[in-house]
Motif scaffolding. Structure first.
Motif, PDB file in Angstrom:
ATOM      1  N   HIS A   1      47.972  22.581  42.183  1.00  0.00           N
ATOM      2  CA  HIS A   1      47.418  21.458  41.417  1.00  0.00           C
ATOM      3  C   HIS A   1      47.353  21.785  39.923  1.00  0.00           C
ATOM      4  O   HIS A   1      47.517  20.886  39.088  1.00  0.00           O
ATOM      5  N   ASP A   2      47.128  23.032  39.580  1.00  0.00           N
ATOM      6  CA  ASP A   2      47.047  23.413  38.168  1.00  0.00           C
ATOM      7  C   ASP A   2      48.370  23.241  37.437  1.00  0.00           C
ATOM      8  O   ASP A   2      48.393  23.179  36.206  1.00  0.00           O
ATOM      9  N   THR A   3      49.474  23.148  38.180  1.00  0.00           N
ATOM     10  CA  THR A   3      50.759  22.913  37.518  1.00  0.00           C
ATOM     11  C   THR A   3      50.769  21.552  36.836  1.00  0.00           C
ATOM     12  O   THR A   3      51.476  21.360  35.849  1.00  0.00           O
ATOM     13  N   ARG A   4      49.966  20.606  37.319  1.00  0.00           N
ATOM     14  CA  ARG A   4      49.859  19.290  36.678  1.00  0.00           C
ATOM     15  C   ARG A   4      49.221  19.429  35.297  1.00  0.00           C
ATOM     16  O   ARG A   4      49.656  18.793  34.337  1.00  0.00           O
ATOM     17  N   HIS A   5      48.190  20.266  35.205  1.00  0.00           N
ATOM     18  CA  HIS A   5      47.545  20.511  33.911  1.00  0.00           C
ATOM     19  C   HIS A   5      48.530  21.188  32.954  1.00  0.00           C
ATOM     20  O   HIS A   5      48.610  20.842  31.772  1.00  0.00           O
TER      21      HIS A   5
ATOM     22  N   ARG B   1      51.781   8.014  26.659  1.00  0.00           N
ATOM     23  CA  ARG B   1      52.134   7.042  27.710  1.00  0.00           C
ATOM     24  C   ARG B   1      53.261   7.565  28.602  1.00  0.00           C
ATOM     25  O   ARG B   1      53.295   7.314  29.797  1.00  0.00           O
ATOM     26  N   VAL B   2      54.195   8.294  28.000  1.00  0.00           N
ATOM     27  CA  VAL B   2      55.283   8.891  28.779  1.00  0.00           C
ATOM     28  C   VAL B   2      54.716   9.978  29.685  1.00  0.00           C
ATOM     29  O   VAL B   2      55.048  10.047  30.879  1.00  0.00           O
ATOM     30  N   ALA B   3      53.843  10.820  29.135  1.00  0.00           N
ATOM     31  CA  ALA B   3      53.202  11.863  29.956  1.00  0.00           C
ATOM     32  C   ALA B   3      52.421  11.230  31.100  1.00  0.00           C
ATOM     33  O   ALA B   3      52.440  11.729  32.227  1.00  0.00           O
ATOM     34  N   MET B   4      51.740  10.138  30.832  1.00  0.00           N
ATOM     35  CA  MET B   4      50.986   9.427  31.859  1.00  0.00           C
ATOM     36  C   MET B   4      51.913   9.003  32.998  1.00  0.00           C
ATOM     37  O   MET B   4      51.577   9.162  34.179  1.00  0.00           O
TER      38      MET B   4
ATOM     39  N   ARG C   1      52.090  10.292  36.828  1.00  0.00           N
ATOM     40  CA  ARG C   1      51.768   9.197  37.751  1.00  0.00           C
ATOM     41  C   ARG C   1      50.296   8.817  37.703  1.00  0.00           C
ATOM     42  O   ARG C   1      49.691   8.491  38.717  1.00  0.00           O
ATOM     43  N   HIS C   2      49.709   8.847  36.509  1.00  0.00           N
ATOM     44  CA  HIS C   2      48.324   8.408  36.336  1.00  0.00           C
ATOM     45  C   HIS C   2      48.306   6.910  36.060  1.00  0.00           C
ATOM     46  O   HIS C   2      49.217   6.379  35.440  1.00  0.00           O
ATOM     47  N   SER C   3      47.243   6.248  36.482  1.00  0.00           N
ATOM     48  CA  SER C   3      47.125   4.807  36.228  1.00  0.00           C
ATOM     49  C   SER C   3      46.397   4.534  34.919  1.00  0.00           C
ATOM     50  O   SER C   3      46.461   3.418  34.405  1.00  0.00           O
ATOM     51  N   GLN C   4      45.712   5.540  34.375  1.00  0.00           N
ATOM     52  CA  GLN C   4      44.970   5.354  33.129  1.00  0.00           C
ATOM     53  C   GLN C   4      45.283   6.488  32.163  1.00  0.00           C
ATOM     54  O   GLN C   4      45.286   7.665  32.542  1.00  0.00           O
ATOM     55  N   ILE C   5      45.505   6.116  30.903  1.00  0.00           N
ATOM     56  CA  ILE C   5      45.812   7.104  29.870  1.00  0.00           C
ATOM     57  C   ILE C   5      44.664   8.084  29.681  1.00  0.00           C
ATOM     58  O   ILE C   5      44.876   9.262  29.375  1.00  0.00           O
ATOM     59  N   SER C   6      43.437   7.626  29.899  1.00  0.00           N
ATOM     60  CA  SER C   6      42.281   8.515  29.721  1.00  0.00           C
ATOM     61  C   SER C   6      42.323   9.679  30.706  1.00  0.00           C
ATOM     62  O   SER C   6      41.906  10.785  30.369  1.00  0.00           O
ATOM     63  N   MET C   7      42.807   9.454  31.902  1.00  0.00           N
ATOM     64  CA  MET C   7      42.923  10.548  32.882  1.00  0.00           C
ATOM     65  C   MET C   7      43.895  11.599  32.355  1.00  0.00           C
ATOM     66  O   MET C   7      43.617  12.796  32.388  1.00  0.00           O
ATOM     67  N   THR C   8      45.014  11.154  31.834  1.00  0.00           N
ATOM     68  CA  THR C   8      46.022  12.084  31.318  1.00  0.00           C
ATOM     69  C   THR C   8      45.489  12.872  30.131  1.00  0.00           C
ATOM     70  O   THR C   8      45.583  14.102  30.093  1.00  0.00           O
TER      71      THR C   8
END
Length: 95
Positions: A34-38, A52-55, A59-66
Motif C-alpha cells: 500500500h505504501d507504493t501508492r504514497h 488532477r493527473v496524479a488523482m 484512481r482517487h475520486s477527490q483531489i483532497s485525498m491525493t
C-alpha cells in the motif's frame, strides 16, 4: 485485484511474499504494498505532474485525498537533490 496465470485471485500473502522478493532482488527497502501508492503520489508531485493527473493515476475520486493524504510535496532543497539524482542517473556513466 491481481490474478494468477489461470485468472484466479492471488492470495494476499502470496502477493506480499512475491513483492518482498522483488524488493530484495532490486536492492531496495521492503515497504508495504500500500505504501507504493504514497511513493507514486510523491514521485508524481516531484516530477511536477498536475495534481488532477496524479488523482486519475491513483484512481482517487477527490483531489483532497491525493494531495492531503498521499502526496508529500518536496521542499526546494529536496527538489534540487532530486534534479541532481535524475541528472546523475541519466548521464552516461561509461564515457
Amino acid at each position: 485485484m491481481f490474478t494468477t496465470r489461470n485468472g484466479t485471485p492471488i492470495e494476499p500473502r502470496n502477493f506480499n511474499r512475491a513483492f518482498e522478493a522483488h524488493c530484495q532482488r532490486a536492492g531496495v527497502p521492503t515497504i508495504r504494498v500500500h505504501d507504493t501508492r504514497h511513493t507514486c503520489a510523491s514521485l508524481l508531485a516531484a516530477l511536477d505532474v498536475h495534481p488532477r493527473v496524479a488523482m486519475r493515476v491513483l484512481r482517487h475520486s477527490q483531489i483532497s485525498m491525493t494531495m492531503d493524504v498521499y502526496t508529500q510535496i518536496p521542499s526546494p532543497e529536496t527538489r534540487k537533490a532530486l534534479d541532481r539524482l535524475i541528472e546523475n542517473l541519466t548521464t552516461d556513466q561509461t564515457a
